[in-house]
Design a protein around this motif. Structure first.
Motif, PDB file in Angstrom:
ATOM      1  N   TYR A  19     -10.904  -5.575 -25.578  1.00 15.59           N
ATOM      2  CA  TYR A  19     -12.200  -4.454 -26.113  1.00 15.59           C
ATOM      3  C   TYR A  19     -11.545  -3.627 -27.269  1.00 15.59           C
ATOM      4  N   LEU A  72     -13.092  -0.402 -30.463  1.00 13.69           N
ATOM      5  CA  LEU A  72     -13.096   1.089 -30.699  1.00 13.69           C
ATOM      6  C   LEU A  72     -13.408   1.478 -32.001  1.00 13.69           C
ATOM      7  N   TRP A 106     -21.042   3.171 -29.006  1.00 10.53           N
ATOM      8  CA  TRP A 106     -21.075   2.781 -27.812  1.00 10.53           C
ATOM      9  C   TRP A 106     -22.247   1.692 -27.441  1.00 10.53           C
ATOM     10  N   ALA A 125     -21.471  -1.626 -29.301  1.00 10.99           N
ATOM     11  CA  ALA A 125     -20.187  -2.465 -29.082  1.00 10.99           C
ATOM     12  C   ALA A 125     -20.399  -3.567 -28.257  1.00 10.99           C
ATOM     13  N   LEU A 165     -19.645  -4.754 -25.462  1.00 11.58           N
ATOM     14  CA  LEU A 165     -19.128  -4.325 -23.960  1.00 11.58           C
ATOM     15  C   LEU A 165     -19.936  -5.104 -22.927  1.00 11.58           C
ATOM     16  N   ARG A 177     -20.798  -0.802 -20.147  1.00 12.29           N
ATOM     17  CA  ARG A 177     -21.942   0.211 -20.868  1.00 12.29           C
ATOM     18  C   ARG A 177     -22.534   1.492 -20.144  1.00 12.29           C
ATOM     19  N   SER A 230     -18.438   8.073 -16.526  1.00 17.23           N
ATOM     20  CA  SER A 230     -16.975   8.280 -16.955  1.00 17.23           C
ATOM     21  C   SER A 230     -16.227   9.222 -15.921  1.00 17.23           C
ATOM     22  N   TYR A 234     -13.056   3.149 -19.521  1.00 17.00           N
ATOM     23  CA  TYR A 234     -13.604   2.908 -20.929  1.00 17.00           C
ATOM     24  C   TYR A 234     -14.378   4.217 -21.112  1.00 17.00           C
ATOM     25  N   GLU A 260     -16.735   6.793 -23.628  1.00 19.95           N
ATOM     26  CA  GLU A 260     -17.523   7.280 -24.860  1.00 19.95           C
ATOM     27  C   GLU A 260     -17.481   8.720 -25.206  1.00 19.95           C
ATOM     28  N   ARG A 291     -19.572   7.242 -29.777  1.00 17.28           N
ATOM     29  CA  ARG A 291     -18.822   6.099 -30.201  1.00 17.28           C
ATOM     30  C   ARG A 291     -18.157   5.730 -28.924  1.00 17.28           C
ATOM     31  N   PHE A 292     -17.578   4.518 -29.172  1.00 13.95           N
ATOM     32  CA  PHE A 292     -16.642   3.992 -27.945  1.00 13.95           C
ATOM     33  C   PHE A 292     -15.259   4.755 -28.535  1.00 13.95           C
TER      34      PHE A 292
END
Length: 289
Positions: free
Chosen positions: A173, A177, A181, A184, A186, A191, A195, A213, A215, A221-222
């Motif tokens: 992944y 980057l 998000w 992407a 993922l 997703r 977090s 992972y 955000e 954004r990732f």
């Protein structure tokens, strides 16, 4: 300076995200602003001799480092955290900081109720989902502390068995980057993660690792991939990254252990060995153009 928040406030004021902070009740019909009463001003590091300081203004925080460097960044505040419902969690919008977030807590001391900022990393394993790396207190609230008397965070969870959902091979992944998000490619379960509480079990270049992972909340954004590789020899993983990204552009010491930084193909890769908790942490993020 500190004032005890009345019990009625806890019942009437729900913890909601504010920018940069919310208002909470402080007496009959009165509103108390978290920034004005609790956060604004100069904070001094108290857990170490390093002369780290934070100066909070309404929309920005200035960081004065022990080497004299000064940096200013925007920040925002979320009310409530994993550890204690009435905490305030402060996110500084910058890359490469020595911690993920700041957790504000009130502690009762011999001089009354005092506020502290605990700078923490998200970590894996054990009973505590965070590792405290710095502790700050407002300049004019400081008590006298020794290394043994610096307060510890309240509300650390009880010991429990922790299992992490599968997170795949983290390096797959890395090319995503910097993408939005939601766009992407993922897996859906990644997703939809939280977090602050979900870390995935997977691999990094085939080595078993726990993976976070992230955000970047303000931009959507990732933002980065952080891998915690347990029981791993630091020098061995240093060679793994050297083979893929060339010589480190910086190496030295960070909190509790050796560290290095690599840069290649628009990526910044940070390697760090936390000798206290015996894991190697590797973080990948896209370098801003």
């Amino acid at each position: 300076m500190k004032r005890i928040i009345c019990l009625l406030a806890a019942a009437l004021c729900a913890c909601t995200a504010k920018e940069p902070a919310g208002n909470i009740m402080d007496g009959d019909g009165m509103l108390r602003d978290f920034f004005s009463y609790d956060l604004k001003g100069r904070w001094i590091r108290i857990d170490d001799d390093a002369a780290e300081e934070l100066i909070f203004e309404k929309d920005t925080v200035t960081m004065i480092h022990s080497d004299g460097r000064t940096e200013t960044f925007p920040y925002y505040v979320n009310d409530g955290s994993e550890l204690q419902n009435d905490d305030h969690t402060i996110f500084i919008e910058a890359e490469g900081l020595p911690y993920d977030e700041l957790i504000y807590q009130d502690h009762q001391t011999e001089k009354g109720l005092k506020g502290y900022l605990f700078a923490v990393w998200a970590v894996t394993g054990g009973r505590d989902p965070f590792e405290t790396v710095m502790v700050f207190q407002r300049e004019d609230d400081r008590n006298h502390y020794t290394p043994d008397t610096v307060p510890e965070r309240l509300g650390v969870p009880e010991e429990e068995e922790r299992e992490y959902p599968p997170g795949g091979e983290a390096s797959d992944y890395i090319p995503l980057l910097g993408e939005m998000w939601e766009d992407a490619a993922l897996p859906e379960f990644i997703r939809q993660y939280d977090s602050n509480s979900v870390i995935f079990a997977g691999t990094l270049y085939g080595y078993p690792a726990d993976i976070l992972y992230t955000e970047f909340l303000r931009t959507g954004r990732f933002h980065e991939i952080t891998c915690y590789v347990h029981d791993m020899n630091y020098e061995e993983f240093h060679e793994v990254l050297k083979e893929r990204y060339g010589e480190a552009v910086w190496s030295g010491e960070k909190e509790n252990g050796p560290a290095a930084e690599y840069r290649k193909d628009g990526l910044q890769i940070d390697l760090w060995h936390d000798t206290a908790q015996n894991y190697v942490r590797v973080t990948f993020r896209r370098i801003k153009e």
